[in-house]
Design an enzyme around this catalytic site. Structure first.
Site, PDB file in Angstrom:
ATOM      1  CE  LYS A  96      -3.361  -2.038   0.547  1.00 25.94           C
ATOM      2  NZ  LYS A  96      -4.750  -2.811  -0.940  1.00 25.94           N
TER       3      LYS A  96
ATOM      4  CB  CYS B   4     -15.677  -5.866  -1.766  1.00 20.00           C
ATOM      5  SG  CYS B   4     -16.656  -3.633  -1.039  1.00 20.00           S
TER       6      CYS B   4
ATOM      7  NE  ARG C 147      -5.541  -9.121   5.227  1.00 18.99           N
ATOM      8  CZ  ARG C 147      -5.650  -7.944   4.405  1.00 18.99           C
ATOM      9  NH1 ARG C 147      -5.741  -8.450   3.161  1.00 18.99           N
ATOM     10  NH2 ARG C 147      -6.722  -7.175   4.981  1.00 18.99           N
TER      11      ARG C 147
HETATM   12  C1  OXD Z   1      -6.749  -3.711   1.248  1.00 19.27           C
HETATM   13  C2  OXD Z   1      -6.245  -4.951   1.552  1.00 19.27           C
HETATM   14  O1  OXD Z   1      -7.400  -3.160   0.737  1.00 19.27           O
HETATM   15  O2  OXD Z   1      -5.161  -5.088   2.454  1.00 19.27           O
HETATM   16  O3  OXD Z   1      -6.918  -3.287   3.072  1.00 19.27           O
HETATM   17  O4  OXD Z   1      -5.933  -5.399   0.658  1.00 19.27           O
HETATM   18 MN    MN Z   2      -6.651  -4.010  -0.882  1.00 20.46          MN
END
Ligand code: OXD
Ligand code: MN
Length: 596
Positions: free
Chosen positions: A209, A253, A377
Protein backbone atom coordinates in the site's frame (compact mmCIF):
# COMPACT_ATOMS: atom_id res chain seq x y z
CA UNK A 1 28.23 -8.51 4.55
CA UNK A 2 29.17 -6.87 1.28
CA UNK A 3 26.62 -4.51 -0.19
CA UNK A 4 24.76 -5.78 -3.27
CA UNK A 5 25.26 -2.47 -5.05
CA UNK A 6 27.70 0.38 -5.54
CA UNK A 7 24.82 2.82 -6.08
CA UNK A 8 25.92 5.93 -4.16
CA UNK A 9 22.43 7.19 -3.39
CA UNK A 10 21.63 3.85 -1.76
CA UNK A 11 24.89 3.50 0.14
CA UNK A 12 24.75 6.98 1.59
CA UNK A 13 21.10 6.55 2.60
CA UNK A 14 22.02 3.29 4.31
CA UNK A 15 24.96 4.94 6.12
CA UNK A 16 22.58 7.51 7.57
CA UNK A 17 20.16 4.83 8.67
CA UNK A 18 22.91 2.76 10.28
CA UNK A 19 23.94 5.86 12.25
CA UNK A 20 20.38 6.35 13.38
CA UNK A 21 19.34 2.77 14.10
CA UNK A 22 22.65 1.26 15.29
CA UNK A 23 22.16 -2.31 14.06
CA UNK A 24 24.53 -4.94 15.31
CA UNK A 25 24.64 -6.58 11.91
CA UNK A 26 23.61 -5.78 8.34
CA UNK A 27 22.26 -8.49 6.06
CA UNK A 28 21.44 -7.83 2.40
CA UNK A 29 18.69 -10.00 1.04
CA UNK A 30 20.12 -11.50 -2.13
CA UNK A 31 17.02 -13.42 -3.17
CA UNK A 32 18.61 -16.85 -2.87
CA UNK A 33 16.59 -19.75 -1.55
CA UNK A 34 19.50 -20.74 0.75
CA UNK A 35 19.43 -17.38 2.49
CA UNK A 36 15.65 -17.39 2.85
CA UNK A 37 15.73 -20.92 4.22
CA UNK A 38 18.35 -19.94 6.79
CA UNK A 39 16.16 -17.02 7.84
CA UNK A 40 13.09 -19.26 8.18
CA UNK A 41 15.11 -21.56 10.45
CA UNK A 42 16.30 -18.64 12.53
CA UNK A 43 12.77 -17.24 12.87
CA UNK A 44 11.47 -20.67 13.88
CA UNK A 45 14.15 -20.91 16.55
CA UNK A 46 13.28 -17.51 17.97
CA UNK A 47 9.56 -18.31 17.88
CA UNK A 48 8.79 -15.48 15.42
CA UNK A 49 7.26 -18.04 13.08
CA UNK A 50 6.22 -21.64 13.39
CA UNK A 51 6.69 -24.34 10.81
CA UNK A 52 3.43 -25.98 9.75
CA UNK A 53 2.84 -29.60 8.73
CA UNK A 54 5.30 -30.28 5.92
CA UNK A 55 3.17 -33.03 4.37
CA UNK A 56 -0.08 -31.09 4.33
CA UNK A 57 1.27 -27.56 3.92
CA UNK A 58 4.79 -27.81 2.51
CA UNK A 59 6.97 -24.76 3.04
CA UNK A 60 4.23 -23.00 5.05
CA UNK A 61 4.64 -21.01 8.24
CA UNK A 62 2.48 -19.51 10.95
CA UNK A 63 2.83 -16.11 12.58
CA UNK A 64 0.95 -14.07 15.17
CA UNK A 65 1.11 -10.32 15.47
CA UNK A 66 0.57 -8.46 18.72
CA UNK A 67 -3.19 -8.38 19.43
CA UNK A 68 -3.11 -4.57 19.19
CA UNK A 69 -1.53 -4.71 15.74
CA UNK A 70 -3.85 -6.54 13.36
CA UNK A 71 -4.89 -4.05 10.69
CA UNK A 72 -3.93 -0.92 8.83
CA UNK A 73 -4.18 2.20 10.98
CA UNK A 74 -5.61 4.96 8.85
CA UNK A 75 -5.57 7.66 11.51
CA UNK A 76 -1.85 7.02 11.96
CA UNK A 77 -1.08 6.93 8.25
CA UNK A 78 0.32 10.28 7.19
CA UNK A 79 1.07 11.97 3.92
CA UNK A 80 4.00 14.26 4.62
CA UNK A 81 4.06 16.67 1.69
CA UNK A 82 5.52 20.13 2.12
CA UNK A 83 2.14 21.76 1.68
CA UNK A 84 -0.86 20.47 3.58
CA UNK A 85 -3.01 21.24 0.58
CA UNK A 86 -1.08 18.67 -1.43
CA UNK A 87 -2.16 15.90 0.94
CA UNK A 88 -5.75 17.10 0.63
CA UNK A 89 -8.81 16.78 2.83
CA UNK A 90 -8.97 12.98 2.78
CA UNK A 91 -5.46 12.31 4.08
CA UNK A 92 -3.85 12.91 7.45
CA UNK A 93 -0.98 15.28 6.97
CA UNK A 94 2.15 16.26 8.84
CA UNK A 95 4.87 18.71 7.93
CA UNK A 96 7.79 16.60 6.65
CA UNK A 97 10.39 18.24 8.88
CA UNK A 98 8.28 17.65 11.94
CA UNK A 99 7.48 14.08 10.84
CA UNK A 100 11.12 13.15 10.21
CA UNK A 101 12.06 14.47 13.64
CA UNK A 102 9.23 12.62 15.34
CA UNK A 103 10.02 9.37 13.52
CA UNK A 104 13.77 9.57 14.00
CA UNK A 105 13.24 10.22 17.71
CA UNK A 106 11.09 7.10 17.90
CA UNK A 107 13.45 5.00 15.81
CA UNK A 108 16.80 6.13 17.24
CA UNK A 109 18.82 3.05 18.29
CA UNK A 110 15.86 0.81 17.45
CA UNK A 111 18.08 -1.84 15.84
CA UNK A 112 20.56 -2.00 18.77
CA UNK A 113 21.54 -5.61 19.29
CA UNK A 114 19.49 -6.53 16.23
CA UNK A 115 20.05 -7.20 12.55
CA UNK A 116 19.19 -4.72 9.85
CA UNK A 117 17.89 -6.55 6.80
CA UNK A 118 18.26 -4.65 3.55
CA UNK A 119 15.69 -5.79 1.02
CA UNK A 120 16.12 -4.64 -2.59
CA UNK A 121 12.83 -5.27 -4.36
CA UNK A 122 11.09 -4.63 -7.63
CA UNK A 123 7.43 -3.76 -7.95
CA UNK A 124 6.58 -5.38 -11.26
CA UNK A 125 8.62 -7.86 -13.31
CA UNK A 126 12.30 -7.05 -12.85
CA UNK A 127 13.39 -4.70 -15.61
CA UNK A 128 9.87 -4.07 -16.95
CA UNK A 129 9.41 -0.53 -18.28
CA UNK A 130 6.42 -0.29 -15.93
CA UNK A 131 8.30 -1.59 -12.86
CA UNK A 132 9.96 0.40 -10.08
CA UNK A 133 12.56 -0.38 -7.46
CA UNK A 134 12.48 0.01 -3.69
CA UNK A 135 14.75 -0.72 -0.76
CA UNK A 136 13.17 -1.66 2.53
CA UNK A 137 15.21 -1.90 5.67
CA UNK A 138 13.62 -3.82 8.52
CA UNK A 139 14.50 -5.56 11.77
CA UNK A 140 11.92 -8.30 11.23
CA UNK A 141 12.56 -11.61 9.52
CA UNK A 142 8.78 -11.96 9.14
CA UNK A 143 8.84 -8.84 6.97
CA UNK A 144 11.74 -10.20 4.90
CA UNK A 145 9.93 -13.49 4.30
CA UNK A 146 6.69 -11.76 3.38
CA UNK A 147 8.44 -9.31 1.05
CA UNK A 148 10.15 -12.27 -0.62
CA UNK A 149 6.67 -13.59 -1.49
CA UNK A 150 4.91 -10.31 -2.27
CA UNK A 151 7.67 -8.74 -4.40
CA UNK A 152 10.66 -9.74 -6.51
CA UNK A 153 13.69 -9.39 -4.22
CA UNK A 154 17.44 -9.68 -4.46
CA UNK A 155 20.57 -8.82 -6.34
CA UNK A 156 18.96 -8.86 -9.78
CA UNK A 157 16.93 -5.83 -8.71
CA UNK A 158 20.06 -3.86 -7.83
CA UNK A 159 21.58 -4.88 -11.15
CA UNK A 160 18.74 -3.37 -13.17
CA UNK A 161 18.70 -0.22 -11.02
CA UNK A 162 22.42 0.44 -11.55
CA UNK A 163 23.39 3.97 -10.49
CA UNK A 164 19.93 5.43 -10.80
CA UNK A 165 18.44 7.49 -7.99
CA UNK A 166 14.91 6.44 -8.98
CA UNK A 167 14.16 4.12 -6.07
CA UNK A 168 11.87 4.32 -3.07
CA UNK A 169 13.38 4.50 0.39
CA UNK A 170 11.58 2.40 2.99
CA UNK A 171 12.46 2.18 6.66
CA UNK A 172 10.60 -0.13 8.97
CA UNK A 173 11.27 -0.46 12.71
CA UNK A 174 9.18 -2.84 14.70
CA UNK A 175 10.15 -1.06 17.96
CA UNK A 176 7.80 -2.17 20.76
CA UNK A 177 4.72 -2.30 18.53
CA UNK A 178 3.46 0.51 20.72
CA UNK A 179 0.11 1.68 19.31
CA UNK A 180 0.66 5.17 20.74
CA UNK A 181 3.83 5.58 18.72
CA UNK A 182 2.73 3.71 15.62
CA UNK A 183 3.10 5.76 12.43
CA UNK A 184 2.99 4.89 8.76
CA UNK A 185 4.38 7.91 6.95
CA UNK A 186 4.72 8.61 3.25
CA UNK A 187 6.92 11.44 1.99
CA UNK A 188 5.88 11.52 -1.67
CA UNK A 189 8.22 14.37 -2.59
CA UNK A 190 11.18 12.39 -1.19
CA UNK A 191 10.24 8.90 -2.44
CA UNK A 192 10.35 7.87 1.20
CA UNK A 193 8.30 5.69 3.54
CA UNK A 194 8.84 5.29 7.27
CA UNK A 195 6.86 2.80 9.35
CA UNK A 196 7.38 2.43 13.09
CA UNK A 197 5.86 0.36 15.88
CA UNK A 198 3.89 -2.07 13.76
CA UNK A 199 4.44 -5.55 12.40
CA UNK A 200 1.11 -5.99 10.60
CA UNK A 201 1.53 -6.63 6.87
CA UNK A 202 -0.44 -3.69 5.49
CA UNK A 203 1.68 -1.34 7.61
CA UNK A 204 5.08 -2.95 7.14
CA UNK A 205 5.27 -4.65 3.75
CA UNK A 206 6.22 -1.28 2.38
CA UNK A 207 6.07 -2.34 -1.27
CA UNK A 208 2.32 -2.82 -1.07
CA UNK A 209 0.00 0.00 0.00
CA UNK A 210 2.74 2.47 0.97
CA UNK A 211 4.77 2.29 -2.24
CA UNK A 212 2.62 0.66 -4.91
CA UNK A 213 -0.33 2.94 -4.11
CA UNK A 214 0.53 6.00 -2.01
CA UNK A 215 3.97 6.84 -3.38
CA UNK A 216 3.28 5.40 -6.84
CA UNK A 217 0.03 7.34 -7.28
CA UNK A 218 2.04 10.52 -6.79
CA UNK A 219 4.80 9.32 -9.12
CA UNK A 220 2.14 8.43 -11.67
CA UNK A 221 0.67 11.92 -11.54
CA UNK A 222 4.10 13.42 -12.27
CA UNK A 223 5.10 10.84 -14.85
CA UNK A 224 1.84 10.38 -16.75
CA UNK A 225 0.69 6.98 -15.52
CA UNK A 226 -1.64 5.59 -12.87
CA UNK A 227 -1.33 3.47 -9.73
CA UNK A 228 -4.74 2.09 -8.86
CA UNK A 229 -6.27 -0.14 -6.18
CA UNK A 230 -7.48 -2.52 -8.85
CA UNK A 231 -7.42 -6.22 -9.57
CA UNK A 232 -6.66 -7.35 -13.11
CA UNK A 233 -8.39 -10.33 -14.65
CA UNK A 234 -8.49 -11.83 -18.10
CA UNK A 235 -11.62 -13.41 -19.53
CA UNK A 236 -11.03 -15.98 -22.24
CA UNK A 237 -13.96 -16.71 -24.52
CA UNK A 238 -14.55 -20.02 -26.29
CA UNK A 239 -12.64 -18.70 -29.32
CA UNK A 240 -9.56 -18.34 -27.12
CA UNK A 241 -9.60 -14.53 -27.16
CA UNK A 242 -8.69 -12.93 -23.84
CA UNK A 243 -9.92 -9.48 -22.75
CA UNK A 244 -8.71 -7.79 -19.60
CA UNK A 245 -10.61 -5.85 -16.95
CA UNK A 246 -9.26 -3.76 -14.06
CA UNK A 247 -11.62 -3.47 -11.10
CA UNK A 248 -11.55 -1.36 -7.95
CA UNK A 249 -13.42 -2.25 -4.78
CA UNK A 250 -12.94 -1.06 -1.23
CA UNK A 251 -11.18 -3.54 1.08
CA UNK A 252 -12.87 -6.88 1.58
CA UNK A 253 -15.61 -6.55 -1.05
CA UNK A 254 -14.55 -9.86 -2.57
CA UNK A 255 -11.83 -8.44 -4.77
CA UNK A 256 -9.59 -11.48 -4.44
CA UNK A 257 -12.60 -13.70 -5.18
CA UNK A 258 -13.43 -11.77 -8.34
CA UNK A 259 -9.79 -11.80 -9.46
CA UNK A 260 -9.77 -15.62 -9.31
CA UNK A 261 -13.34 -16.26 -10.32
CA UNK A 262 -14.41 -19.73 -11.44
CA UNK A 263 -16.91 -19.49 -14.31
CA UNK A 264 -20.34 -21.02 -13.70
CA UNK A 265 -20.83 -24.54 -14.98
CA UNK A 266 -22.55 -23.51 -18.23
CA UNK A 267 -19.75 -21.10 -19.09
CA UNK A 268 -17.05 -23.67 -18.34
CA UNK A 269 -18.81 -26.14 -20.59
CA UNK A 270 -18.70 -23.58 -23.42
CA UNK A 271 -14.98 -23.01 -22.86
CA UNK A 272 -14.87 -19.75 -20.90
CA UNK A 273 -11.85 -19.28 -18.63
CA UNK A 274 -10.83 -16.57 -16.21
CA UNK A 275 -7.17 -15.73 -15.64
CA UNK A 276 -5.85 -13.76 -12.70
CA UNK A 277 -3.17 -11.15 -13.36
CA UNK A 278 -3.52 -9.43 -9.99
CA UNK A 279 -5.83 -9.24 -7.01
CA UNK A 280 -5.13 -5.83 -5.50
CA UNK A 281 -3.03 -3.27 -7.37
CA UNK A 282 -2.60 -2.16 -10.98
CA UNK A 283 0.02 0.10 -12.51
CA UNK A 284 -1.35 1.44 -15.77
CA UNK A 285 0.29 3.23 -18.67
CA UNK A 286 -0.49 4.02 -22.27
CA UNK A 287 1.16 1.64 -24.71
CA UNK A 288 2.55 2.38 -28.15
CA UNK A 289 -0.73 1.36 -29.77
CA UNK A 290 -2.59 4.00 -27.78
CA UNK A 291 -4.35 1.55 -25.46
CA UNK A 292 -3.89 1.43 -21.70
CA UNK A 293 -1.78 -1.44 -20.38
CA UNK A 294 -1.64 -2.70 -16.79
CA UNK A 295 0.82 -4.71 -14.75
CA UNK A 296 0.35 -6.17 -11.32
CA UNK A 297 3.32 -4.76 -9.39
CA UNK A 298 3.06 -7.54 -6.79
CA UNK A 299 4.30 -11.10 -6.85
CA UNK A 300 1.94 -12.68 -4.33
CA UNK A 301 -1.42 -12.39 -2.62
CA UNK A 302 -1.85 -10.89 0.82
CA UNK A 303 -5.39 -12.14 1.16
CA UNK A 304 -7.98 -12.14 3.92
CA UNK A 305 -8.27 -15.73 5.13
CA UNK A 306 -11.76 -15.84 6.74
CA UNK A 307 -14.39 -16.69 4.18
CA UNK A 308 -11.88 -18.27 1.80
CA UNK A 309 -13.00 -21.82 1.05
CA UNK A 310 -13.49 -24.42 -1.65
CA UNK A 311 -16.68 -22.72 -2.76
CA UNK A 312 -15.94 -19.01 -2.42
CA UNK A 313 -12.46 -19.13 -3.88
CA UNK A 314 -10.87 -22.52 -4.63
CA UNK A 315 -8.05 -20.82 -6.53
CA UNK A 316 -7.05 -18.68 -3.54
CA UNK A 317 -7.28 -21.70 -1.29
CA UNK A 318 -5.08 -23.71 -3.66
CA UNK A 319 -2.61 -20.81 -3.69
CA UNK A 320 -2.12 -21.22 0.07
CA UNK A 321 -1.19 -24.89 -0.01
CA UNK A 322 2.56 -24.34 -0.24
CA UNK A 323 5.15 -21.68 0.45
CA UNK A 324 2.60 -19.56 2.31
CA UNK A 325 2.78 -17.55 5.53
CA UNK A 326 -0.40 -17.45 7.60
CA UNK A 327 -0.91 -14.59 10.04
CA UNK A 328 -3.42 -14.48 12.90
CA UNK A 329 -5.43 -17.50 11.79
CA UNK A 330 -6.13 -20.39 14.20
CA UNK A 331 -3.81 -23.36 14.67
CA UNK A 332 -5.06 -26.91 14.57
CA UNK A 333 -2.83 -28.58 17.14
CA UNK A 334 -3.78 -32.11 16.12
CA UNK A 335 -2.18 -31.90 12.71
CA UNK A 336 -0.28 -28.60 12.86
CA UNK A 337 -2.34 -26.95 10.14
CA UNK A 338 -4.44 -23.79 10.05
CA UNK A 339 -8.12 -22.95 10.28
CA UNK A 340 -10.28 -19.87 9.91
CA UNK A 341 -13.94 -18.97 9.98
CA UNK A 342 -15.59 -20.05 6.77
CA UNK A 343 -12.87 -22.55 5.78
CA UNK A 344 -15.20 -25.46 6.55
CA UNK A 345 -17.76 -26.43 9.13
CA UNK A 346 -15.26 -28.27 11.36
CA UNK A 347 -13.38 -25.97 13.69
CA UNK A 348 -10.48 -27.87 15.23
CA UNK A 349 -11.24 -29.17 18.71
CA UNK A 350 -7.66 -29.10 19.84
CA UNK A 351 -6.80 -25.58 18.77
CA UNK A 352 -5.05 -22.36 19.52
CA UNK A 353 -7.08 -19.34 18.56
CA UNK A 354 -5.29 -16.44 16.91
CA UNK A 355 -3.87 -14.89 20.09
CA UNK A 356 -2.57 -18.27 21.27
CA UNK A 357 -5.22 -19.32 23.79
CA UNK A 358 -5.58 -23.11 23.78
CA UNK A 359 -9.18 -24.02 23.30
CA UNK A 360 -11.75 -26.50 22.14
CA UNK A 361 -12.66 -24.81 18.86
CA UNK A 362 -16.18 -26.22 18.83
CA UNK A 363 -16.96 -24.77 22.25
CA UNK A 364 -15.20 -21.53 21.38
CA UNK A 365 -17.41 -21.10 18.36
CA UNK A 366 -20.49 -22.10 20.33
CA UNK A 367 -19.73 -19.11 22.54
CA UNK A 368 -19.79 -16.95 19.41
CA UNK A 369 -16.07 -16.23 19.46
CA UNK A 370 -13.75 -16.21 16.45
CA UNK A 371 -10.84 -18.60 16.23
CA UNK A 372 -9.12 -16.58 13.52
CA UNK A 373 -8.93 -12.79 13.56
CA UNK A 374 -11.43 -11.39 11.00
CA UNK A 375 -8.50 -9.71 9.24
CA UNK A 376 -6.19 -12.73 9.44
CA UNK A 377 -4.19 -13.19 6.27
CA UNK A 378 -2.34 -15.53 3.97
CA UNK A 379 0.74 -14.41 2.09
CA UNK A 380 0.83 -16.73 -0.91
CA UNK A 381 3.06 -16.78 -4.00
CA UNK A 382 1.13 -15.79 -7.14
CA UNK A 383 2.68 -18.69 -9.07
CA UNK A 384 0.72 -21.08 -6.84
CA UNK A 385 -2.56 -19.83 -8.24
CA UNK A 386 -4.09 -22.40 -10.61
CA UNK A 387 -5.59 -19.62 -12.74
CA UNK A 388 -2.58 -17.29 -12.80
CA UNK A 389 -2.42 -15.60 -16.19
CA UNK A 390 0.28 -16.52 -18.69
CA UNK A 391 0.75 -12.72 -18.95
CA UNK A 392 1.56 -12.33 -15.25
CA UNK A 393 5.27 -11.84 -16.00
CA UNK A 394 4.72 -9.89 -19.23
CA UNK A 395 6.85 -6.76 -18.78
CA UNK A 396 4.55 -4.79 -21.11
CA UNK A 397 1.42 -5.62 -19.11
CA UNK A 398 -1.99 -6.47 -20.55
CA UNK A 399 -4.33 -4.21 -22.58
CA UNK A 400 -7.33 -3.03 -20.60
CA UNK A 401 -10.82 -3.16 -22.12
CA UNK A 402 -12.80 -1.95 -19.11
CA UNK A 403 -12.47 -0.31 -15.73
CA UNK A 404 -14.98 -1.51 -13.18
CA UNK A 405 -15.77 0.29 -9.94
CA UNK A 406 -17.86 -1.23 -7.18
CA UNK A 407 -18.85 -1.16 -3.57
CA UNK A 408 -21.31 -2.48 -1.07
CA UNK A 409 -24.58 -0.61 -1.42
CA UNK A 410 -27.58 -2.43 0.00
CA UNK A 411 -30.13 -0.29 -1.83
CA UNK A 412 -28.79 2.34 -4.15
CA UNK A 413 -26.56 1.13 -6.97
CA UNK A 414 -27.91 -1.29 -9.56
CA UNK A 415 -26.15 -4.55 -10.34
CA UNK A 416 -24.25 -2.86 -13.16
CA UNK A 417 -24.25 0.34 -15.17
CA UNK A 418 -21.97 1.93 -17.71
CA UNK A 419 -20.80 5.50 -17.76
CA UNK A 420 -21.68 7.64 -20.75
CA UNK A 421 -18.06 8.50 -21.47
CA UNK A 422 -14.64 8.79 -19.81
CA UNK A 423 -15.33 11.88 -17.69
CA UNK A 424 -18.64 10.48 -16.55
CA UNK A 425 -16.72 7.30 -15.69
CA UNK A 426 -14.31 9.32 -13.56
CA UNK A 427 -17.38 10.78 -11.83
CA UNK A 428 -18.75 7.26 -11.25
CA UNK A 429 -15.44 6.23 -9.66
CA UNK A 430 -15.28 9.40 -7.58
CA UNK A 431 -18.70 8.78 -5.99
CA UNK A 432 -17.95 5.21 -4.90
CA UNK A 433 -19.10 4.43 -1.39
CA UNK A 434 -19.21 1.30 0.69
CA UNK A 435 -19.78 -0.20 4.08
CA UNK A 436 -16.53 -0.49 6.07
CA UNK A 437 -15.05 -3.90 6.91
CA UNK A 438 -12.52 -5.40 9.28
CA UNK A 439 -9.55 -4.78 6.94
CA UNK A 440 -8.98 -1.39 8.52
CA UNK A 441 -9.09 -0.54 12.21
CA UNK A 442 -12.28 1.24 13.31
CA UNK A 443 -16.00 0.68 13.19
CA UNK A 444 -17.35 -2.00 10.86
CA UNK A 445 -20.50 -1.55 8.77
CA UNK A 446 -20.49 2.22 8.43
CA UNK A 447 -21.06 3.66 4.95
CA UNK A 448 -18.17 5.76 3.80
CA UNK A 449 -17.17 7.42 0.55
CA UNK A 450 -14.20 5.69 -1.01
CA UNK A 451 -13.45 7.21 -4.42
CA UNK A 452 -11.90 4.64 -6.74
CA UNK A 453 -11.28 2.57 -3.55
CA UNK A 454 -8.31 4.90 -3.10
CA UNK A 455 -9.42 6.84 -0.03
CA UNK A 456 -6.73 5.39 2.28
CA UNK A 457 -4.23 4.94 -0.54
CA UNK A 458 -4.01 8.12 -2.58
CA UNK A 459 -0.68 9.79 -1.85
CA UNK A 460 -1.81 13.29 -2.75
CA UNK A 461 -4.84 15.54 -2.95
CA UNK A 462 -7.79 13.49 -4.17
CA UNK A 463 -8.96 16.50 -6.22
CA UNK A 464 -5.66 16.49 -8.11
CA UNK A 465 -5.95 12.73 -8.47
CA UNK A 466 -9.34 13.11 -10.18
CA UNK A 467 -7.84 15.77 -12.40
CA UNK A 468 -5.09 13.31 -13.32
CA UNK A 469 -7.76 10.77 -14.30
CA UNK A 470 -9.43 13.40 -16.49
CA UNK A 471 -6.12 14.37 -18.07
CA UNK A 472 -5.29 10.74 -18.82
CA UNK A 473 -8.64 10.55 -20.61
CA UNK A 474 -7.72 13.57 -22.71
CA UNK A 475 -4.65 11.73 -24.02
CA UNK A 476 -6.70 8.71 -25.11
CA UNK A 477 -8.54 8.11 -28.34
CA UNK A 478 -12.11 7.43 -27.10
CA UNK A 479 -12.22 4.36 -29.34
CA UNK A 480 -9.23 2.89 -27.53
CA UNK A 481 -9.95 4.10 -24.00
CA UNK A 482 -11.26 1.48 -21.58
CA UNK A 483 -15.01 1.80 -21.01
CA UNK A 484 -15.95 2.52 -17.40
CA UNK A 485 -18.58 0.65 -15.38
CA UNK A 486 -19.94 0.35 -11.87
CA UNK A 487 -21.11 -2.89 -10.26
CA UNK A 488 -22.82 -3.73 -6.99
CA UNK A 489 -22.92 -7.40 -5.98
CA UNK A 490 -24.42 -6.52 -2.62
CA UNK A 491 -27.89 -5.19 -3.33
CA UNK A 492 -30.43 -6.44 -0.76
CA UNK A 493 -34.18 -6.96 -0.91
CA UNK A 494 -36.59 -5.61 1.71
CA UNK A 495 -36.02 -8.70 3.87
CA UNK A 496 -32.28 -8.04 3.88
CA UNK A 497 -31.35 -10.92 1.56
CA UNK A 498 -28.71 -10.50 -1.10
CA UNK A 499 -30.40 -10.36 -4.49
CA UNK A 500 -27.49 -11.52 -6.59
CA UNK A 501 -25.58 -14.79 -5.95
CA UNK A 502 -22.17 -13.22 -6.57
CA UNK A 503 -18.94 -15.27 -6.79
CA UNK A 504 -18.62 -17.14 -10.11
CA UNK A 505 -21.94 -15.80 -11.33
CA UNK A 506 -20.41 -12.33 -11.46
CA UNK A 507 -18.99 -13.49 -14.78
CA UNK A 508 -22.49 -13.04 -16.20
CA UNK A 509 -22.17 -9.32 -15.49
CA UNK A 510 -18.59 -9.15 -16.77
CA UNK A 511 -19.80 -10.79 -19.97
CA UNK A 512 -22.31 -7.97 -20.46
CA UNK A 513 -19.54 -5.46 -19.76
CA UNK A 514 -17.29 -6.96 -22.44
CA UNK A 515 -20.19 -7.07 -24.89
CA UNK A 516 -20.71 -3.36 -24.28
CA UNK A 517 -17.01 -2.76 -24.91
CA UNK A 518 -17.38 -4.52 -28.23
CA UNK A 519 -20.64 -2.75 -29.09
CA UNK A 520 -22.44 -6.10 -29.22
CA UNK A 521 -25.38 -5.26 -27.00
CA UNK A 522 -27.79 -2.37 -26.51
CA UNK A 523 -28.42 -0.61 -23.24
CA UNK A 524 -31.02 1.71 -21.81
CA UNK A 525 -30.02 5.26 -21.06
CA UNK A 526 -31.05 6.29 -17.53
CA UNK A 527 -30.36 9.18 -15.19
CA UNK A 528 -27.16 7.54 -13.94
CA UNK A 529 -25.82 6.00 -17.14
CA UNK A 530 -26.42 3.00 -19.38
CA UNK A 531 -28.15 0.04 -17.78
CA UNK A 532 -28.59 -3.44 -19.23
CA UNK A 533 -31.91 -4.69 -20.41
CA UNK A 534 -32.57 -7.57 -17.99
CA UNK A 535 -32.85 -9.97 -20.93
CA UNK A 536 -29.24 -9.24 -21.86
CA UNK A 537 -27.77 -10.59 -18.64
CA UNK A 538 -27.50 -14.32 -19.03
CA UNK A 539 -29.24 -16.05 -16.11
CA UNK A 540 -29.34 -19.49 -17.67
CA UNK A 541 -28.47 -21.99 -14.94
CA UNK A 542 -29.48 -19.59 -12.16
CA UNK A 543 -33.02 -20.96 -11.97
CA UNK A 544 -34.40 -20.68 -8.48
CA UNK A 545 -31.87 -18.03 -7.53
CA UNK A 546 -32.55 -15.14 -9.87
CA UNK A 547 -35.63 -14.60 -12.02
CA UNK A 548 -36.07 -12.07 -14.78
CA UNK A 549 -38.27 -10.01 -12.42
CA UNK A 550 -35.76 -10.02 -9.60
CA UNK A 551 -33.05 -9.12 -12.10
CA UNK A 552 -35.20 -6.21 -13.19
CA UNK A 553 -35.44 -5.02 -9.61
CA UNK A 554 -31.64 -5.23 -9.07
CA UNK A 555 -31.38 -3.09 -12.17
CA UNK A 556 -33.79 -0.40 -11.13
CA UNK A 557 -32.77 3.17 -10.42
CA UNK A 558 -34.67 4.73 -7.53
CA UNK A 559 -34.68 8.42 -8.36
CA UNK A 560 -35.51 9.53 -4.81
CA UNK A 561 -32.62 7.57 -3.36
CA UNK A 562 -30.34 8.92 -6.04
CA UNK A 563 -31.48 12.49 -5.37
CA UNK A 564 -30.45 12.01 -1.73
CA UNK A 565 -27.21 10.50 -2.94
CA UNK A 566 -26.57 13.56 -5.09
CA UNK A 567 -26.81 15.70 -1.94
CA UNK A 568 -24.27 13.43 -0.23
CA UNK A 569 -21.97 13.72 -3.22
CA UNK A 570 -22.26 17.51 -3.22
CA UNK A 571 -21.35 17.56 0.46
CA UNK A 572 -18.36 15.31 -0.14
CA UNK A 573 -17.23 17.31 -3.16
CA UNK A 574 -17.46 20.54 -1.16
CA UNK A 575 -14.49 19.38 0.92
CA UNK A 576 -12.23 19.75 -2.09
CA UNK A 577 -12.91 23.43 -2.71
CA UNK A 578 -11.26 24.63 -5.90
CA UNK A 579 -9.36 21.35 -6.24
CA UNK A 580 -12.57 19.73 -7.45
CA UNK A 581 -12.18 19.42 -11.22
CA UNK A 582 -14.83 21.46 -13.01
CA UNK A 583 -15.60 18.40 -15.14
CA UNK A 584 -16.77 16.52 -12.04
CA UNK A 585 -18.82 19.46 -10.77
CA UNK A 586 -20.48 19.49 -14.20
CA UNK A 587 -21.18 15.75 -14.03
CA UNK A 588 -22.89 16.23 -10.68
CA UNK A 589 -25.07 18.96 -12.17
CA UNK A 590 -25.96 16.63 -15.04
CA UNK A 591 -26.92 13.90 -12.60
CA UNK A 592 -29.14 16.28 -10.64
CA UNK A 593 -30.79 17.53 -13.82
CA UNK A 594 -31.36 13.95 -15.01
CA UNK A 595 -33.08 13.08 -11.75
CA UNK A 596 -35.65 15.89 -12.03
C1 OXD B 1 -6.77 -3.69 1.72
C2 OXD B 1 -5.89 -4.83 1.51
O1 OXD B 1 -7.23 -3.11 0.74
O2 OXD B 1 -5.35 -5.37 2.48
O3 OXD B 1 -7.03 -3.35 2.88
O4 OXD B 1 -5.70 -5.18 0.33
MN1 MN C 1 -6.38 -3.77 -1.11
Amino acid sequence: MAALTQNKSILSWLDEKVDLLKPEKIVWIDGSEEQLEALRKEACESGEILKLNEDLLPGCYYHRTAPNDVARVEDRTLICSKKEEDAGPTNHWMDPEKAYKMLYDIARDAYKGRTMYVIPYSMGPVGSPLAKVGIEITDSIYVVLNMAIMTRVGKKVMDVLGDSNDWVRGMHCKCNVDPENRWICQFPEDNTIISVNSAYGGNVLLGKKCFALRIASYQGKNEGWQAEHMLILGIENPKGEVKYICAAFPSACGKTNLAMLIPPEGYRAKGYKVWCVGDDISWIRKGEDGRLYAINPENGFFGVAPGTNEKSNPNALASTKKGTIFTNVALNLDNNTVWWEGLDKNPPVNAEEWTGIKTNGVEWKAEGKNLAHPNSRFTAPAVNCPCISSEFENPQGVPISAFVFGGRRAKLAPLVYQSRDWNHGVFVGSIMASETTAAAAGAVGVVRRDPMAMLPFCGYNMGDYWKHWIEIGETLDPEKAPKIFNVNWFRKDDEGNFMWPGFGDNLRVLEWILKRCDGEVDAQETAIGYLPYAKDINIEGLEGEVSLESLESILDVDKDLWAKEAEGIAEFYAKFGDKLPKELAAELETLKANLK
